[in-house]
Design an enzyme around this catalytic site. Structure first.
Site, short mmCIF file in Angstrom:
data_model
loop_
_atom_site.label_atom_id
_atom_site.label_comp_id
_atom_site.label_asym_id
_atom_site.label_seq_id
_atom_site.Cartn_x
_atom_site.Cartn_y
_atom_site.Cartn_z
N ALA A 1 8.98 53.88 23.01
CA ALA A 1 9.35 52.49 23.33
C ALA A 1 9.01 52.18 24.78
O ALA A 1 8.28 51.23 25.08
CB ALA A 1 10.83 52.26 23.05
N ASN B 1 15.15 45.60 21.44
CA ASN B 1 15.38 44.81 20.22
C ASN B 1 16.73 45.24 19.67
O ASN B 1 16.88 46.35 19.16
CB ASN B 1 14.26 45.08 19.21
N THR C 1 16.60 46.13 15.62
CA THR C 1 16.01 47.40 15.20
C THR C 1 16.66 48.57 15.96
O THR C 1 16.77 49.67 15.43
CB THR C 1 14.49 47.42 15.42
N GLU D 1 16.54 59.51 19.44
CA GLU D 1 17.37 60.72 19.25
C GLU D 1 18.83 60.53 19.60
O GLU D 1 19.69 61.16 18.97
CB GLU D 1 16.85 61.91 20.08
#
Lengths: 338, 732, 161
Positions: B504, B624, B627, B698
């Site tokens: 990301a 986001n 998500t 994670e």
């Protein structure tokens, strides 16, 4: 998957004829267990006889006040049939405790009775298994046997029967109607499945060329005091570690009739007339239920990893009987155990 | 302009996924496609004496059976087989020779015109083995463990401190082998085009696979192209190239045809896995709850041919203040396949042990478990004594505890009840790294106001397509509908494997960098337009918004981007930029979480239900929230599976996994999952990177298994240290 | 010596997503493989091939089933609805829209099976609350762990139908 021929039976007689003509042939209806095992090369039929279109889908009242269920009624149709929901809720509950909605839509009543064990060694063709390859021995005996049988085992096999539906049918005293080369016969559900003994490759007492045509339920329905409790490693879509079908007739707090069967603990649904008799005329109390549990579990033996099942089964029996006595059957959707 | 970044934007690939249009590796078609079916070894160690393929070859439609004896040439040096994330050792080479290194190893590939034919013929391949002595049981071989390089240097004298401490807790925690079990089966489809191969592969890194294949098969870079536009979950299992891609490529080269190889669910148990680990944790504390000593020793399994190890220990050192520490990591070589990364490798297991141990210490100290964490709290990374770029763990504890209602907890085990059920509340801390890697992105802006953003990175369900579109839309001032994103093609700009929660931050900043070049180009062009209202602007001080380029500042002039491009006679502006992050050794970079779990346990039957989980996460800025929330929620589900369900069971007599399926390897089903409350704690971080992003893949799982185990203890008074916590363990 | 012959194909007709499809199919072919390999309808997914995950769920004559445990020959004449057949004229089925709205998936691989299963669930009319949805959707595994969002999506579709 092996090479096999495919035939569609035109009627029951045709199915029997095809079965008799080819000793390696197998009947297929829902296919949920057979196709799975064929993909694993555990089952290698020479021919599949498709009986899925035979007219064995009726659910009819019998003259004696019971119910006759065609062997090809899908499990879900049976569980949701008004007769079953209203008159035999124990059976509806047990069916809904098994498999998934999709599998219940596919699986037939007859096929459910014919499903084979989920023992990992039976499924793995590289390991010895006397059920799969007679005479090779039982790998589970000294292996991973946490979910294996504690009752009715033999030195050749400690596999369990995985059906939920059969446990309720055993408790309800169902009959299995069979057609075969020498005509029709009926046997009690409790006599339909076998114990492994020295022939663990035989799951049932169905003879060669025979086909299940229907299940018959006797008139006694247990609409109020019943429960099916299934204990497993996750809350749905898993086979039972232990399951209990319990049904009572009560007069006040006194038990006039009791039915009790266990799943996940033996090569067949486990029922003991002695345990049930011990409950008749007694008050519905935990002590009496515990005594019945002890009788039902008489002779239970543990392997290296499944000792917990004996105590679990005992507690589950008492609990399920309590649920039945208090008319608070276990919900299969709401997971809290009352 | 932030119209999209930080918002709850729906997935841009959502429509493709809900309509079945999204194609996964095993779903691409090609003319004359050949189907391959793998035959795998049924012994754990030894040699193939003979493979008889005669009968298989007689089956109509079978084209060939590849084995070590007749395969095409393969590289013969270990280096050629080392992919970008390979551990130390000698990587596994499928169909290379007659050696069997693990049960389930591929030893032949049946190739046929139809998949069913190949599967059938595979049952006709006969193999004779010479079996060697083997060992597969970590617990039995514990004594033969070898020390790896010390993961963290000791501090003080932990042994002496433990001996002298007021209160000491020491125990082994046992975390079993687990398999990723992504829903998609591992698959590769190769498309043969006159010597060139287009390879659709289930992978988390197309460029990693592409380089690997070129090196293994001695091909030039332009001869093999690898794509994975959609990946049906991977969770680490697709970080390294898996053997099916080698087999499919090999078959394609042998037959000069397009080939598809799909593994069965059972065969996927011959790939990597989270290795079983015995975690020994010792904590010493004074009566006030400050730690004197921490030791954490991990013994994990690996294969005989590669040393796979991850940081299980050391999280303790970073997290908690303690003057004395000691860490060790040992490996036991077994006759098994090499383990691999699985969601939060090292941390999911190591922190589980640590946080269970902290709970046990809190009980011994008669301290609230949360209070113990706060007493040992450190604002600096204790292992290197560094400040963090940001650390809002304290806020995670506070927000999580409040949302959960932790203050209402009665600390006495078995004190909370609901009818026949015991109720337990447990908590744990989570920690993971905030990593970032070099990534390049290409942006093509067209005069019609659309932009295509492309990068070789994968979206394995993590939402990369969506966040790339969001960042690009904001940076270019376009509606998100006008952004199309292309990912996971080895010919696209450089990206590492998608893993470690680094994608990301890494991809977002690459988008920003490329967009910056586009903006400056537009500014230069706008400035040069005749009679430009932007003639005097500083090209570094402009904004793109609503299809316009504007000088920053009040009432600033603006010009439409379309006009700029038209005046400049440009249909498209293309910029590609590699973004690298400046190395900053002055700060530690981590994400944190506080996890609170409620379980109910049927007192008589031991049935456990996880009724509530609150996960408060501090992970920088959340790109986001929709998500991102899903990612944490999914990780919590993983944590529930790890706590209660998941265990790969091996029969050590056969060296064989006996629940190699997803009926008996239990992962949570819908009925197992109830309320999961995800809280994102504000964590502004201006140091870590421009957008303040840390990554979420994670952190969500770390701490969850411990929080549940601690809740089970609180409910029942039983401490289960051997995972998963199945009901039989509570009945003992 | 093993039997190395392969079975003869049998002609069958399926009505797939409203379209009649004639196929010559070997009896060992599952409905799942027929859809994916023969009809190139790859929206229906293979996740286990053993009825353990639900990714292959399709509607056969309106009922949800596992297509991986269904032999195609046995469904001669049946009406099959797959994920590709749920949207009408480019308008998403309410369940498809609800899955997007609630982010009820991540990797997307179990999604077609989840949606077809949910369509079957709605038609059955047996789920009245969240617990019943959870139980009756438990035959569809989601390794990304989107279950709470899946339940929310189904509740949305249920309330609007």
């Amino acid at each position: 998957m092996n090479n096999f021929d495919y035939s569609r039976a035109s009627d029951v007689a045709d199915a029997i004829r095809l079965l008799t003509a080819d000793p390696g042939a197998k009947l297929i209806a829902g296919g949920t267990n057979l196709i799975d095992l064929m993909k694993e090369n555990v089952e290698r039929p020479s021919r599949l006889i498709d009986i899925s279109r035979l007219p064995l889908r009726a659910i009819e009242e019998t003259a004696g006040g019971g119910l006759r269920i065609g062997a090809l009624v899908p499990n879900s149709d049976l569980a949701y049939h008004p007769f079953i929901e209203q008159r035999y809720p124990l059976l509806a509950s047990a069916i809904l405790a098994g498999a998934s909605a999709q599998l219940r839509n596919m699986a037939s009543v007859g096929g459910n009775l014919m499903q084979r064990t989920r023992c990992a060694y039976f499924y793995d063709t590289t390991t010895p298994c006397s059920k799969r390859s007679p005479g090779t021995g039982c790998s589970a005996m000294d292996g991973l046997n946490r979910n294996h049988a504690i009752l009715g085992t033999s030195q050749f096999c400690i596999a369990t029967n995985p059906s939920d539906m059969s446990v309720a049918l055993a408790a309800l005293g169902a009959l299995v109607h069979i057609a075969g080369p020498s005509g029709q016969r009926s046997i009690a559900l409790t006599d339909f499945h076998r114990l492994p003994g020295d022939k663990p490759h035989l799951d049932t007492n169905l003879g060669s060329g025979e086909i299940i045509t229907a299940i018959e339920l006797p008139p006694q329905t247990f609409v109020r005091n019943y429960s099916y409790l299934k204990i497993r490693d996750r809350l749905s879509y898993a086979f039972a570690l232990v399951s209990v079908a319990a049904a009572l007739e009560l007069e006040g707090n006194a038990i006039s009739e009791a039915r009790l069967a266990l799943g996940g603990v033996a090569h067949k649904p486990w029922r003991s007339l002695e345990a049930e008799a011990a409950l008749r005329g007694k008050a519905a109390t935990p002590d009496h239920f515990g005594h019945a549990a002890d009788l039902l579990l008489q002779g239970a033996t543990a392997g290296s990893h499944n000792g917990f099942k004996i105590e679990l089964a005992r507690r589950a029996i008492v609990r399920t009987l309590m649920q039945a006595a208090s008319a608070t059957p276990q919900s299969q959707a709401h997971k809290k155990i009352a | 302009m932030n119209a999209y970044v930080g918002t709850a934007t729906s997935r841009v690939d959502g429509r493709a996924k809900v309509t079945g249009a999204a194609k996964y590796a095993g779903e691409f078609s090609a003319n004359g496609l050949v189907h391959g079916f793998v035959v795998e070894a049924s012994i754990p160690r030894g040699r193939i004496v003979r493979i008889d393929t005669d009968e298989a070859l007689k089956v109509a439609g079978v084209l060939d059976v590849l084995t070590h004896a007749n395969r095409p040439p393969l590289a013969d040096k270990d280096d050629a087989w080392k992919d970008e994330v390979a551990p130390e050792g000698s990587p596994f080479r499928p169909l290379y020779d007659d050696r069997i290194k693990f049960n389930g190893q591929p030893i032949a590939l049946v190739l046929a015109e139809e998949w069913e034919t190949a599967k059938f013929a595979a049952t006709l391949v006969r193999i004779d083995y010479e079996q060697d002595e083997f060992v597969t049981d970590l617990e039995a071989e514990r004594g033969s463990a070898n020390e790896m390089d010390k993961p963290h240097k000791p501090r003080g004298d932990a042994k002496a401190a433990l001996a002298a401490t007021g209160l000491r807790h020491e125990a082994d925690y046992l975390l079993p082998t687990e398999h990723h079990n992504p829903m998609e089966l591992f698959a590769t489809t190769t498309v043969w085009d006159d010597g060139r191969l287009t390879v659709y592969d289930k992978t988390q890194g197309v460029q990693n696979v592409q380089k690997y294949l070129c090196s293994v098969f001695g091909k030039k870079p332009d001869e093999i192209r690898v794509l994975s536009p959609y990946v049906g979950g991977a969770f680490g299992s697709g970080l390294r190239p898996q053997y099916q891609v080698v087999l499919a490529t090999m078959a394609s080269l042998a037959l000069k045809r397009s080939v598809r190889v799909v593994l069965t669910r059972q065969q996927m148990y011959g790939l990597g896995y989270r290795p079983m680990t015995i975690e020994r944790v010792a904590l010493g504390a004074g009566p006030d709850g400050t730690l004197d000593a921490i030791t954490h020793e991990a013994i994990a399994m690996t294969s005989r041919y590669e040393d796979f190890s991850r940081n299980d220990t050391g999280w303790a050192e970073q997290l908690y203040k303690s003057p004395n520490t000691y860490f060790s990591h040992k490996l036991v070589d077994l006759d098994v396949a090499t383990p691999c990364d699985m969601r939060a490798p090292g941390a999911a297991t190591g922190v589980c042990a640590l946080e269970c141990a902290m709970d046990e210490l809190a009980v011994a100290l008669k301290l609230d478990p949360l209070e113990l964490r706060l007493k040992c709290y450190s604002d600096r990374d204790q292992s290197e004594d560094l400040p963090y770029t940001s650390k809002q763990l304290r806020e995670c504890y506070a927000r999580g505890a409040e949302a959960f209602g932790w203050s209402r907890r009665d600390p006495t085990p078995r004190s909370m009840r609901d009818g026949k059920e015991l109720v337990g509340w447990g908590m744990a801390t989570g920690v993971w790294e905030a990593l970032q890697m070099p990534v390049a992105v290409r942006i093509v802006l067209t005069a019609n106001g659309h932009a295509e953003v492309s990068c070789a990175a994968s979206d394995i369900g993590t939402g990369t397509y969506t966040i790339v579109a969001q960042v690009a839309a904001d940076a270019l001032g376009l509606p998100i509908e006008n952004i199309s994103v292309r990912l996971a093609d080895s010919t696209l700009p450089q990206a590492p494997v998608e893993g470690g929660s680094w994608m990301a931050a890494s991809s977002a900043h690459a988008v920003l960098a490329a967009a910056e070049d586009i903006r400056q180009e537009l500014a230069r062009l706008a400035k040069a337009m005749p009679d430009s209202p932007l003639a005097d602007i500083d090209t570094h001080n402009v904004t793109l918004a609503n299809g316009m380029i504007a000088s920053n500042g009040k009432n600033a002039a603006a010009v439409s981007i379309a006009d700029v491009m038209r005046h400049s006679n440009l249909e498209r502006i293309e910029k590609e930029k590699l973004n690298e992050f400046a190395e900053d050794k002055s700060h530690a970079r981590n994400t944190h979480s506080a996890v609170f779990a409620e379980v109910t346990v049927d007192e008589e039957l031991g049935v456990i239900r996880v009724t509530r989980v609150v996960s408060a996460v501090a992970a920088g800025r959340i790109l986001n929230t929709k998500t991102g929330r899903s990612q944490i929620m999914g990780s919590v589900v993983w944590g529930i599976g790890m706590a209660l369900h998941e265990e790969t069971q091996m029969d050590h007599r056969f060296g064989r996994i006996m629940n190699a399926n997803i009926a008996e390897y239990h992962i949570p089903v819908n009925a197992d999952i109830h309320d999961i409350n995800v809280i994102f704690v504000d964590e502004p971080d201006e140091r870590i990177n421009k957008l303040g992003i840390k990554g979420l893949g994670e952190i969500g799982i770390v701490g969850v298994p411990a929080a549940i185990a601690n809740a089970v203890y609180h409910a029942t008074g039983k401490r289960i240290r051997r995972f998963p916590i199945t009901l039989d363990k509570l009945l003992e | 010596m093993a039997d190395t012959t392969i079975p003869e194909p049998i002609p069958i007709n399926l009505v797939v997503n409203g379209e009649r499809r004639a196929l010559e199919i070997v009896p060992w072919t599952t409905l799942l493989d027929a859809l994916r390999d023969r009809l190139e309808l790859t929206g229906t997914k293979k996740g286990c091939d053993h009825g353990q995950c639900g990714a292959c769920t399709v509607l056969v004559d309106g009922r949800r089933v596992n297509s991986c445990l269904t032999l195609a020959v046995m469904k001669d004449g049946a009406e099959i609805t797959t994920i590709e057949g749920l949207a009408r004229d480019g308008t998403l089925h309410p369940l498809q829209q609800a899955f997007i709205d609630h982010d009820a998936f991540q990797c997307g691989y179990c999604t077609p099976g989840q949606i077809c299963s949910a369509a079957g669930l709605l038609a059955e009319g047996r789920a009245r609350d969240a617990d019943e949805i959870r139980e009756l959707m438990s035959g569809n595994l989601c390794r990304c762990g989107a279950y709470p969002n899946i339940v929310a999506a189904i509740e949305q579709a249920m309330s609007r139908s």
